[in-house]
Enzyme design. Structure first.
Site, PDB file in Angstrom:
ATOM      1  N   GLY A  79       0.797  -1.215   0.000  1.00  0.00           N
ATOM      2  CA  GLY A  79       0.000   0.000   0.000  1.00  0.00           C
ATOM      3  C   GLY A  79       0.832   1.267   0.000  1.00  0.00           C
ATOM      4  O   GLY A  79       2.051   1.243   0.177  1.00  0.00           O
ATOM      5  N   ASP A 111       4.728  -7.231  13.313  1.00  0.00           N
ATOM      6  CA  ASP A 111       5.647  -6.357  12.564  1.00  0.00           C
ATOM      7  C   ASP A 111       6.079  -5.184  13.442  1.00  0.00           C
ATOM      8  O   ASP A 111       6.104  -4.035  13.001  1.00  0.00           O
ATOM      9  CB  ASP A 111       4.968  -5.872  11.279  1.00  0.00           C
ATOM     10  CG  ASP A 111       5.968  -5.365  10.235  1.00  0.00           C
ATOM     11  OD1 ASP A 111       7.183  -5.639  10.380  1.00  0.00           O
ATOM     12  OD2 ASP A 111       5.539  -4.692   9.279  1.00  0.00           O
TER      13      ASP A 111
HETATM   14  P1  ADP Z   1       3.413   0.650   5.430  1.00  0.00           P
HETATM   15  O1  ADP Z   1       2.573  -0.525   5.135  1.00  0.00           O
HETATM   16  O2  ADP Z   1       3.805   1.432   4.225  1.00  0.00           O
HETATM   17  O3  ADP Z   1       4.591   0.335   6.316  1.00  0.00           O
HETATM   18  P2  ADP Z   1       2.402   2.242   7.669  1.00  0.00           P
HETATM   19  O4  ADP Z   1       1.045   2.062   8.217  1.00  0.00           O
HETATM   20  O5  ADP Z   1       3.547   1.749   8.494  1.00  0.00           O
HETATM   21  O6  ADP Z   1       2.417   1.625   6.208  1.00  0.00           O
HETATM   22  O7  ADP Z   1       2.608   3.795   7.376  1.00  0.00           O
HETATM   23  C1  ADP Z   1       3.717   4.259   6.639  1.00  0.00           C
HETATM   24  C2  ADP Z   1       4.263   5.526   7.265  1.00  0.00           C
HETATM   25  O8  ADP Z   1       3.269   6.534   7.292  1.00  0.00           O
HETATM   26  C3  ADP Z   1       4.691   5.350   8.712  1.00  0.00           C
HETATM   27  O9  ADP Z   1       6.008   4.895   8.821  1.00  0.00           O
HETATM   28  C4  ADP Z   1       4.532   6.755   9.253  1.00  0.00           C
HETATM   29  O10 ADP Z   1       5.657   7.541   8.932  1.00  0.00           O
HETATM   30  C5  ADP Z   1       3.345   7.291   8.477  1.00  0.00           C
HETATM   31  N1  ADP Z   1       2.095   7.127   9.237  1.00  0.00           N
HETATM   32  C6  ADP Z   1       1.269   6.059   9.241  1.00  0.00           C
HETATM   33  N2  ADP Z   1       0.197   6.242  10.045  1.00  0.00           N
HETATM   34  C7  ADP Z   1       0.349   7.480  10.582  1.00  0.00           C
HETATM   35  C8  ADP Z   1      -0.424   8.285  11.501  1.00  0.00           C
HETATM   36  N3  ADP Z   1      -1.572   7.854  12.029  1.00  0.00           N
HETATM   37  N4  ADP Z   1       0.051   9.515  11.812  1.00  0.00           N
HETATM   38  C9  ADP Z   1       1.191   9.976  11.280  1.00  0.00           C
HETATM   39  N5  ADP Z   1       1.955   9.282  10.412  1.00  0.00           N
HETATM   40  C10 ADP Z   1       1.557   8.038  10.065  1.00  0.00           C
END
Ligand code: ADP
Ligand code: MG
Length: 352
Positions: free
Chosen positions: A34, A167
């Site tokens: 994603g 994870d």
């Molecule tokens: P992926 O599957 O790409 O690892 P994540 O859910 O870990 O997806 O989100 C990717 C990045 O987006 C995170 O490392 C963070 O930097 C940012 N991010 C995700 N959710 C939030 C949130 N609720 N608030 C701020 N930043 C976020």
């Protein structure tokens, strides 16, 4: 009151959204499952950079929505604030799941590791002010202790709900600016054993840098893993038998290690550490014996940190990073460990 009714009523009164409600901002991340953007509501342009986060996810988005809904009802403080999730199929492309959270802040623990000031940069975030106390082992210890407590608290919430994250890593731990605490994000690889959602382990989802040595979350002897929701009465038994939550504890132990040893914060050095530990049959004491005699000042300082207060930090680390899941502490037991007996960061700020 019936939980189902509650969930239904809650769902009924929550706002629902669709694709056109959002204005895309900066891309925050892109994984194999994603893309994540900062977004704002189209009818609320006041928020300049956007106070929401959107993940456009592939097929695993369905599980991630399910996990986030469950977390919001059962242990809301453990994870980033989930707003809404839906299936977006209006475009010509393959259907995508859209997930919306509140924007929690600009830094993950991985971002904060990048700063040479770590862990003092975190102290400033948590306390909201710069401390003009002398820097030293004791102060660093308290900051790291506070971060570990917050991570374990969030994990305890998830595990008590029946969810194993699978994870846990600095990239998936975000600093929430509003609550001034660390929260867990990215439930894309999570599994919910109480109802059998995503029970069949997708090993390829696991990040080898932080993964515990066990390949499968449940022992292969577990008879026919259910892939559809099953009676919840069965699952707690499986939970007791296999202790799948200890997978996350191992990952959290590696994060503890990285906080203590600056030299282990890069990907390459962590991979090298994992190789060394494997050669020592996952015995941290043996690892210490091989590296300590010839270690530089940075590594030595890390051991000094862990040896404070009679080596209580080293003791905790050893009971998290263990080969056998059964021998690792649960999140709840880790929180009750004497390492956390001493007052943390807040006490430090009142010491002056
Ligand atoms: P992926 O599957 O790409 O690892 P994540 O859910 O870990 O997806 O989100 C990717 C990045 O987006 C995170 O490392 C963070 O930097 C940012 N991010 C995700 N959710 C939030 C949130 N609720 N608030 C701020 N930043 C976020
Ligand atoms: Mg992630």
């Amino acid at each position: 009151f019936d939980m189902f009714v509650l969930a239904f009523v809650e769902r009924l009164f929550r706002p629902t959204y669709k694709k056109d409600d959002f204005v895309l901002g900066k891309k925050l991340g892109e994984g194999s499952f994603g893309v994540v953007y900062r977004v704002s509501l189209a009818n609320k342009p006041s928020s300049k950079e956007g106070d929401l986060v959107l993940k456009k996810a592939t097929e695993y988005g369905a599980v991630e929505i399910w996990m986030n809904e469950r977390v919001r009802r059962a242990c809301a403080n453990s994870c980033a604030d989930f707003v809404y999730g839906f299936l977006e199929s209006s475009s010509k492309k393959a259907a995508e799941y859209w997930l919306i959270w509140r924007f929690e802040g600009n830094s993950t623990l991985a971002d904060l590791f990048q700063n040479r000031e770590f862990p003092y940069n975190v102290e400033t975030l948590i306390l909201g002010e710069v401390q003009d106390l002398p820097k030293g082992l004791e102060r660093e210890n308290r900051i790291i202790q506070t971060i570990m407590r917050q991570i374990l608290f969030a994990l305890d919430g998830l595990h008590s709900t029946g969810i194993v994250h699978r994870d846990i890593k600095p990239q998936n731990i975000i600093f929430s600016e509003e609550s001034r605490t660390f929260k867990i994000i990215d439930l894309g690889a999570a599994t919910d054993l109480r109802v059998g959602i995503n029970y069949i382990p997708k090993e390829f989802l696991l990040d080898p840098r932080y993964a515990a040595p066990e390949q499968y979350i449940m022992s292969t002897q577990t008879p026919s893993a259910p892939s559809v929701p099953v009676a919840t009465a069965l699952s707690p038994v499986l939970w007791q038998l296999n202790l799948p939550d200890r997978f996350d504890i191992y990952s959290a132990g590696l994060i503890f290690l990285q906080m203590v040893f600056p030299g282990l914060r890069t990907d390459n050095s962590l991979i090298q550490f994992n190789r060394q530990l494997k050669r020592c049959d996952y015995d941290l004491v043996a690892w210490r014996k091989t590296v300590e005699p010839r270690c530089g000042p940075e590594l030595r300082r890390g051991f000094e940190l862990l040896d404070l207060d009679g080596g209580i930090g080293w003791e905790l680390l050893k009971s998290m990073v263990r080969y056998k899941a059964r021998q690792r502490l649960s999140a709840k037991a880790a929180l009750a460990h004497p390492y956390f007996d001493r007052e943390g960061l807040l006490a430090l700020s009142f010491m002056q």
